[in-house]
Design an enzyme around this catalytic site. Structure first.
Site: not given
Ligand code: MEV
Length: 433
Positions: A85, A275, A291, A388
């Site tokens: 990513e 995430k 792992d 991003h």
């Molecule tokens: C993207 O990979 C992760 C985010 O969505 C985490 C978040 O929203 O806190 C930017």
């Protein structure tokens, strides 16, 4: 051409590729070229990778990046991260730099206990089973001596075995619930070998002492490790939180706390929030040969330990001090497994100064906290798309096979223009016209 085949694993690598290519590709030569492009010219190295798993046809590359300037417990680290990513490493590096100017990260390992279970069925009287277990417990431990002696000599081994009555959930269901200390090893093989020996002893002893009335279902470690816990935190005066004039430290802290509170109470947000944390955690876990599926499973179970899926991080402001922390279970190893096999794993561990498992737990927790800090910071200020898309710009340019010169011009162009997929395509087309 039939899509089923028997004896596939016994074919040579090139015969496997022939079958795949003949079965699934119209342009067979092009498919073969792609597969072979990723082979390593060093045959020994390629063979090492071939033998990690079964039916290897090629290598699957991920970038290995580094995030420098991580000040953790007063030591500076450059953290290796394997991830696809685009914005993750950049975000980690930015957060590392931000906090290195504010005292850095503090991390501590709270506990290191791992768990494994023998699941079995017994339909007799519970009291009889209990007294059988009490009289057999020392033999269960003794019989694993060959497996445990090295680990024990280093200070680890089996901590305890308990008999657990689970008959309320499933008729006749009991467990041997065992706890382990595996030191610098992740310990999966050690734990599973001990458990399989427990099961054998349990079965044999029950033959004579319990009229052969125990049926073993399975023996396996648990990836839920709530007692293999690490905490990492950052803190600074609220007014030191702002590093530009766009927002005051106080407004930043308030919004930040709101964002964390939302993730604490709202599972839809908590999953995405966590995430983002796992973006940092998985990348280091993968780079250090651990792992990541085990870590993922254990971490998410921990995030729902109170019955509702919730945030892994927390924040507060007290007496003018902003504090942000994470507490997560991490079963990691720095010896065994891939750690002495995969050259890039070895390199990553060396870059981290050959950490103990405990030190690696701290580093990984910090990577997760830093990632979450960077994500929330973007979310409550500019929004995440700005950063991003800046990182993603290169992916789009590569997709359109932009030359070096085109890339330079377009990167310059998008310094002052909003990046969207269609805007990039339009700019490439304009440039090429
Ligand atoms: C993207 O990979 C992760 C985010 O969505 C985490 C978040 O929203 O806190 C930017």
């Amino acid at each position: 051409m039939s899509k089923t085949i028997s004896g596939f694993s016994k074919l040579s690598k090139s015969k496997k590729i022939d079958w795949i290519v003949d079965t699934y590709f119209s342009n067979k030569e092009a498919a073969k070229t792609v597969l072979k492009q990723y082979w390593n010219s060093n045959e020994k190295l390629q063979q090492l990778h071939d033998e990690f798993i079964e039916n290897t046809i090629t290598n699957y590359y991920l970038p290995l990046g580094v995030a420098p300037n991580f000040l953790i417990n007063d030591k500076t680290y450059t953290i290796p991260m394997a991830i696809e990513e685009s914005s993750v490493v950049a975000a980690a590096s930015k957060a590392a730099k931000f906090w290195s100017d504010r005292g850095g990260f503090k991390a501590e390992v709270i506990s290191t206990t791992k768990i494994g279970q023998v699941h079995f069925i017994f339909n007799g009287e519970t009291e009889k089973l209990k007294s059988f277990f009490n009289s057999t417990k020392s033999k269960l431990i003794e019989d694993t001596h060959a497996i445990t002696k090295n680990m024990q000599a280093r200070g680890g081994g089996i901590l305890d075995i308990e008999l657990r009555d689970k008959t309320n959930a499933i008729e006749g269901y009991y467990q041997l619930h065992a706890t382990f200390e595996t030191l610098d090893a992740m310990g999966a093989n050690f734990i599973n070998s001990c458990l399989e020996q427990f099961a054998k002893t349990l079965k044999t002893e029950a033959e004579s002492k319990l009229n052969n009335s125990i049926e073993i279902v399975m023996s396996i470690l648990s990836n839920y490790v709530p007692d293999c816990l690490v905490k990492a935190e950052v803190s600074c005066p609220v007014n030191a939180l702002s590093d530009d004039n766009s927002i005051t430290g106080e407004d930043f802290a308030n919004k930040f706390l709101q964002a964390v509170n939302i993730a604490e109470v709202e599972p839809y947000r908590a999953v995405t929030h966590n995430k983002g944390i796992m973006n940092g955690i998985d990348a280091v876990v993968l780079a250090t040969g651990n792992d990541f599926r085990a870590v993922e499973a254990g971490v998410h179970a921990y995030a729902s330990r109170n019955g509702v899926y919730s945030s892994l991080t927390h924040a507060e402001v007290k007496d003018g001090i902003f504090k942000f922390w994470i507490e997560i279970p991490l079963a990691l190893g720095t010896v065994g497994g891939l750690t002495s096999l995969h050259p890039l794993v070895k390199l990553s561990l060396e870059m981290l100064n050959k950490p103990s498992a405990k030190e690696l737990m701290q580093i990984v927790a910090v990577a997760g906290l830093a990632q979450n800090f960077a994500a929330i910071r973007s979310l409550i200020t500019t929004g995440i798309q700005q950063g991003h898309m800046k990182m993603h710009l290169m992916n789009i340019l590569n997709q359109f096979e932009a030359t070096l010169e085109e890339k330079e011009q377009l990167v310059e162009h998008f310094k002052s223009n909003t990046i969207t997929h269609s805007a990039v395509i339009e700019a490439i087309e304009n440039l090429r016209r």
